[in-house]
Design a protein around this motif. Structure first.
Motif, mmCIF file in Angstrom:
data_model
loop_
_atom_site.group_PDB
_atom_site.id
_atom_site.type_symbol
_atom_site.label_atom_id
_atom_site.label_comp_id
_atom_site.label_asym_id
_atom_site.label_seq_id
_atom_site.Cartn_x
_atom_site.Cartn_y
_atom_site.Cartn_z
ATOM 1 N N GLU A 47 0.771 -1.404 -0.093
ATOM 2 C CA GLU A 47 -0.027 -0.045 0.214
ATOM 3 C C GLU A 47 0.834 1.380 0.136
ATOM 4 N N SER A 48 2.382 1.058 -0.046
ATOM 5 C CA SER A 48 2.990 2.263 0.144
ATOM 6 C C SER A 48 3.308 2.627 -1.237
ATOM 7 N N THR A 49 4.142 3.663 -1.310
ATOM 8 C CA THR A 49 4.797 4.411 -2.708
ATOM 9 C C THR A 49 5.891 3.584 -3.214
ATOM 10 N N PRO A 50 5.948 3.524 -4.500
ATOM 11 C CA PRO A 50 7.325 2.706 -5.115
ATOM 12 C C PRO A 50 8.666 3.141 -4.525
ATOM 13 N N ASP A 51 8.720 4.583 -4.243
ATOM 14 C CA ASP A 51 9.935 4.932 -3.510
ATOM 15 C C ASP A 51 9.832 4.307 -2.176
ATOM 16 N N GLN A 52 8.810 4.340 -1.391
ATOM 17 C CA GLN A 52 8.856 3.777 0.060
ATOM 18 C C GLN A 52 9.415 2.369 -0.094
ATOM 19 N N ARG A 53 8.683 1.757 -1.251
ATOM 20 C CA ARG A 53 9.198 0.258 -1.270
ATOM 21 C C ARG A 53 10.705 0.032 -1.580
ATOM 22 N N ALA A 54 10.912 0.890 -2.451
ATOM 23 C CA ALA A 54 12.515 0.925 -2.675
ATOM 24 C C ALA A 54 13.393 1.069 -1.505
ATOM 25 N N HIS A 170 -1.098 -6.451 -8.676
ATOM 26 C CA HIS A 170 -0.782 -5.274 -8.010
ATOM 27 C C HIS A 170 0.442 -5.044 -8.505
ATOM 28 N N PRO A 171 0.613 -3.516 -8.679
ATOM 29 C CA PRO A 171 1.928 -3.103 -9.380
ATOM 30 C C PRO A 171 3.053 -3.233 -8.481
ATOM 31 N N ALA A 172 2.532 -3.237 -7.106
ATOM 32 C CA ALA A 172 3.848 -3.613 -6.187
ATOM 33 C C ALA A 172 4.244 -4.978 -6.125
ATOM 34 N N THR A 173 3.722 -6.048 -6.902
ATOM 35 C CA THR A 173 4.018 -7.313 -6.663
ATOM 36 C C THR A 173 5.718 -7.542 -7.103
ATOM 37 N N PRO A 174 6.215 -6.969 -7.867
ATOM 38 C CA PRO A 174 7.899 -7.085 -8.118
ATOM 39 C C PRO A 174 8.560 -6.933 -6.852
ATOM 40 N N ASP A 175 8.078 -5.561 -6.140
ATOM 41 C CA ASP A 175 8.923 -5.135 -5.085
ATOM 42 C C ASP A 175 8.596 -6.274 -3.817
ATOM 43 N N ILE A 176 7.449 -6.548 -3.768
ATOM 44 C CA ILE A 176 6.934 -7.421 -2.718
ATOM 45 C C ILE A 176 7.818 -8.939 -2.943
ATOM 46 N N ALA A 177 8.064 -9.392 -4.108
ATOM 47 C CA ALA A 177 8.625 -10.612 -4.182
ATOM 48 C C ALA A 177 10.127 -10.571 -3.967
ATOM 49 N N ALA A 178 10.931 -9.360 -4.399
ATOM 50 C CA ALA A 178 12.181 -8.920 -3.805
ATOM 51 C C ALA A 178 12.424 -8.896 -2.391
ATOM 52 N N LEU A 179 11.129 -8.286 -1.780
ATOM 53 C CA LEU A 179 11.603 -8.151 -0.199
ATOM 54 C C LEU A 179 11.348 -9.336 0.500
ATOM 55 N N LEU A 180 10.631 -10.327 0.196
ATOM 56 C CA LEU A 180 10.466 -11.514 1.081
ATOM 57 C C LEU A 180 11.637 -12.488 1.105
ATOM 58 N N GLU A 193 11.352 -4.066 13.501
ATOM 59 C CA GLU A 193 12.205 -2.725 13.701
ATOM 60 C C GLU A 193 12.236 -2.354 12.443
ATOM 61 N N LEU A 194 12.534 -3.087 11.219
ATOM 62 C CA LEU A 194 12.633 -2.482 9.833
ATOM 63 C C LEU A 194 11.338 -1.864 9.481
ATOM 64 N N ALA A 195 10.094 -2.447 9.896
ATOM 65 C CA ALA A 195 9.070 -1.826 9.640
ATOM 66 C C ALA A 195 8.832 -0.480 10.417
ATOM 67 N N ALA A 196 9.094 -0.381 11.502
ATOM 68 C CA ALA A 196 8.943 0.868 12.655
ATOM 69 C C ALA A 196 10.045 1.958 11.691
ATOM 70 N N SER A 197 11.201 1.702 11.204
ATOM 71 C CA SER A 197 12.146 2.450 10.766
ATOM 72 C C SER A 197 11.792 2.989 9.437
ATOM 73 N N ALA A 198 10.531 2.179 8.554
ATOM 74 C CA ALA A 198 10.208 2.928 7.218
ATOM 75 C C ALA A 198 8.746 3.558 7.614
ATOM 76 N N GLY A 199 8.301 3.565 8.790
ATOM 77 C CA GLY A 199 7.186 4.183 9.077
ATOM 78 C C GLY A 199 5.911 3.353 8.715
ATOM 79 N N LEU A 200 6.081 1.923 8.736
ATOM 80 C CA LEU A 200 5.062 1.150 8.413
ATOM 81 C C LEU A 200 4.458 0.219 9.523
#
Length: 203
Positions: A47-54, A170-180, A193-200
Motif C-alpha cells: 500500500e506504500s509508494t514505489p519510492d517507499q518500497r525501494a 498489483h503493481p507492487a508485486t515485483p517489489d514484494i517478491a524481492a522483499l520476501l 524494527e525494519l517496519a518501524a524504521s520505514a514508518g510502516l
C-alpha cells in the motif's frame, strides 16, 4: 524514481526445492516466528509508494543476519509433499517463511487470487491441478521465471477452476517478491524494527 530490478537467477534454496531436495539450515528462514510479521509487512508495503518500497528493500538488505541459535525446525507432516511442481512451489514459499495461510493472503494481495489456505495446501499435495494462470501467480510472488515453471510443468490447462481473480495484478508485486527473501533471513524483532524504521505498521 526507483530503477526496476532485473530478473534474478534462481536462488540456491529454490534450485533445491525444484529438484525435490532438502534445504540445509544455512538456507532456511532464520526465524519461523517471523512468518506473521513478514506477511503483515509485505501486505502493508503493497500500500506504500514505489519510492517507499525501494527504501524498505534497501533497509532490509542493509540489516545484518544474526547467528542462528536453533536448528531449523523439522518439516511438519502436512508440508511433506510428494515429488512434483506443486510441492516445489510450496517449498519455495516456505523458503520465504510463508506457510499456507500466508501464501493465500499474499496471492490475494499481489494477484487477486482469493482462495482458502486449504486450497494452497491442495496445490502442494496435487489435489488442485496446476494451470498457466496459477503458475503465473506463483511466478510473480516468488520471483521465479514463468518459463522455468512452465518447462517443469509440461502441458497444463490455460484456464483453471479456481475463483476468478478479484483484481488485476498489483503493481507492487515485483517489489514484494524481492522483499520476501530478505525478510526470511531476519528475526521477527528485526522485521518489526525494519517496519518501524520505514514508518510502516505491523502487528
Amino acid at each position: 524514481m526507483p530503477v526496476p530490478t532485473p530478473p534474478q537467477p534462481l536462488r540456491p534454496a529454490d534450485r533445491l526445492a525444484l529438484a525435490g531436495l532438502s534445504i540445509p539450515d544455512e538456507l532456511a528462514p532464520l526465524d519461523p516466528k517471523a512468518e506473521l510479521v513478514t506477511r503483515d509487512l509485505a501486505i502493508t508495503a503493497s500500500e506504500s509508494t514505489p519510492d517507499q518500497r525501494a527504501d524498505l528493500l534497501r533497509r532490509a538488505r542493509a540489516l545484518p543476519q544474526q547467528p542462528r541459535t536453533d536448528p531449523a525446525p523439522a518439516t511438519p507432516p502436512h508440508e511433506q509433499y510428494l515429488p512434483g511442481l506443486g510441492g516445489a512451489l510450496l517449498r519455495m514459499a516456505a523458503n520465504r517463511n510463508l506457510r499456507w495461510m500466508s501464501v493465500a493472503r499474499l496471492l490475494h494481495t499481489t494477484r487477486g487470487l482469493y482462495v482458502a489456505a486449504s486450497t494452497i495446501g491442495g496445490i502442494g499435495h496435487d489435489r488442485v491441478p496446476l494451470s498457466l494462470p496459477l503458475l503465473a501467480d506463483f511466478s510473480a510472488l516468488l520471483d521465479v521465471p514463468l518459463a522455468t515453471l512452465t518447462a517443469l510443468a509440461g502441458l497444463v490447462p490455460e484456464t483453471d477452476s479456481l475463483p476468478p481473480r478479484v483484481h488485476p495484478p498489483h503493481p507492487a508485486t515485483p517489489d514484494i517478491a524481492a522483499l520476501l527473501p530478505e525478510l526470511a533471513r531476519l528475526t521477527a524483532d528485526q522485521v518489526r524494527e525494519l517496519a518501524a524504521s520505514a514508518g510502516l505498521r505491523v502487528r
